[in-house]
Design an enzyme around this catalytic site. Sequence first.
Site, short mmCIF file in Angstrom:
data_model
loop_
_atom_site.label_atom_id
_atom_site.label_comp_id
_atom_site.label_asym_id
_atom_site.label_seq_id
_atom_site.Cartn_x
_atom_site.Cartn_y
_atom_site.Cartn_z
N TYR A 146 66.95 67.56 28.36
CA TYR A 146 65.92 68.47 27.82
C TYR A 146 64.71 67.65 27.55
O TYR A 146 64.79 66.58 26.93
CB TYR A 146 66.36 69.20 26.67
CG TYR A 146 65.07 70.08 25.99
CD1 TYR A 146 65.09 71.14 26.49
CD2 TYR A 146 64.65 69.61 24.74
CE1 TYR A 146 63.88 72.02 25.91
CE2 TYR A 146 63.69 70.55 24.14
CZ TYR A 146 63.24 71.61 24.74
OH TYR A 146 62.24 72.49 24.18
N ASP A 241 62.74 59.33 28.37
CA ASP A 241 62.60 60.31 27.24
C ASP A 241 63.36 59.66 26.06
O ASP A 241 64.34 60.25 25.80
CB ASP A 241 62.94 61.92 27.59
CG ASP A 241 62.62 62.67 26.53
OD1 ASP A 241 62.36 62.44 25.37
OD2 ASP A 241 62.64 64.23 26.70
N LYS A 274 60.61 62.97 16.94
CA LYS A 274 61.68 62.99 16.18
C LYS A 274 61.63 61.88 15.05
O LYS A 274 60.70 62.00 14.00
CB LYS A 274 62.97 63.28 16.55
CG LYS A 274 63.03 64.30 17.50
CD LYS A 274 64.46 64.93 18.07
CE LYS A 274 64.23 66.42 18.58
NZ LYS A 274 64.57 66.50 20.04
C1 LIG Z 1 63.76 67.32 20.89
C2 LIG Z 1 63.43 66.69 22.28
C3 LIG Z 1 62.33 67.16 22.82
C4 LIG Z 1 61.11 68.08 22.62
O1 LIG Z 1 60.65 67.60 21.25
P1 LIG Z 1 59.92 69.03 20.50
O2 LIG Z 1 59.44 68.02 19.21
O3 LIG Z 1 60.94 69.76 19.95
O4 LIG Z 1 58.84 69.53 21.35
C5 LIG Z 1 62.02 66.45 23.94
N1 LIG Z 1 63.01 65.71 24.52
C6 LIG Z 1 64.07 65.45 23.91
C7 LIG Z 1 65.16 64.11 24.48
C8 LIG Z 1 64.46 65.85 22.75
O5 LIG Z 1 65.50 65.64 22.16
#
Ligand SMILES: *Cc1c(COP(=O)(O)O)cnc(C)c1O
Length: 434
Positions: A146, A241, A274
């Site tokens: 994601y 990511d 995060k």
């Molecule tokens: C949480 C998450 C996102 C999205 O971040 P938001 O602040 O919720 O938009 C993107 N990539 C990864 C790997 C994530 O865990």
Amino acid sequence: MTHNTDRNFSLFERARAVIPGGVNSPVRAFKAVGGTPRFIGRAQGAYMWDANGTRYIDYIGSWGPMILGHGHPAVLEAVQKAAVDGLSFGAPTEREVELAEAILELMPSMDMVRLVSSGTEAGMSAIRLARGATGRSKILKFEGCYHGHADALLVKAGSGLATFGNATSAGVPPEVVQHTLVLEYNNVVQLEEAFALHGRDLACLMMEPIAGNMNFVRASTEFTRRCRELCTEYGALLVYDEVMTGFRVALGGAQSVYAQQIPGFAPDITVMGKVIGGGMPLAAFGGRREVMEQLAPLGAVYQAGTLSGNPVATACGLATLHEIRKPGFYEALASSTRALVSGLEAAAADEGVPFCADSEGGMFGFFLLPELPQNYAEVMRTDGQRFNRLFHGLLERGVYLAPALYEAGFVSAAHTQDDIAATVAAAREVFKTL
Ligand SMILES: *Cc1c(COP(=O)(O)O)cnc(C)c1O
């Protein structure tokens, strides 16, 4: 508790009348596991209290950011001070420079970084930057990873390697995802074939280095190495990511873990979120200087944000980074997490429940499966009914795990040995009933 006295239930009813599904992010609605979501009133350390005043040991930690636990005094003080000095200026501040310097110092693959407000925004901007920097349109991602909810990333695999993905959300036109190729995670053969077919058209390969949105699945060393080599060979950018893994699995993120196995390993662009905001809306993307200098106002790739680098959010992020840099922080966090994981494994083995688990730093995953899955299809072999019984059994015993079997879990520095022991004891009781 009857529905009449359950404040979670009555709040959920009120919420559903005014907010679609009663929540502002879908997984919070407990749709996968059933039942009433807990409306949280307050949190402190490793605990959260819901609207009925019931206490839970929190293994979600706001889905990752709360690595210090809730209400850390140094973080609260920094946020309160910053708020008094001004909530937002729409002009640059010293604190943004400090936070950028701190991030770059800890993440050597980045020469420059730009701050934004959410992981989605950071991921979407990284894709635009990769496309702008390479002059190419196509992107590659993996099933089960994601990267936020940008249109081009809400895609699942198409019918074959030569075809591009299908949108996983209504409202995303096929034209928008026609450039997104989706492959199986950890499948080196497929990766090689895809690069042979499309490598010269790929702007980037985007991946979670440890996938935390299909529970917890590590990229194998060989897969990681080939992703790096093929990107270099074909002139595509490797985008890591690390929104979830950054400052969560190690001080240098998952890339520092892989750099120990693959000498010289580094991605071209890193996406973060995060933990860097410590619970406030803050995210970032960064990379090599020549790539980052393609961004406006220096370059032709446009990207902007009214609240980007917000003074309160950056104060929260800086105070959080200050704490996690202290010597021994990750050793202690990893050892708590390992204690949880091995305690759960032992309890499951005693009760004859098929179970396996893995962790890195303060992030963990477990599966009601005999062995660790390597990709999304294997993760989804989990018996969902059984997972739901485990989830609700633990919730009734005051342990709050992610309400879906495809989510990772998080331990914070505030979780004590007693919290871990209480969690394992609760799990043992539930395993008996599975
Ligand atoms: C949480 C998450 C996102 C999205 O971040 P938001 O602040 O919720 O938009 C993107 N990539 C990864 C790997 C994530 O865990």
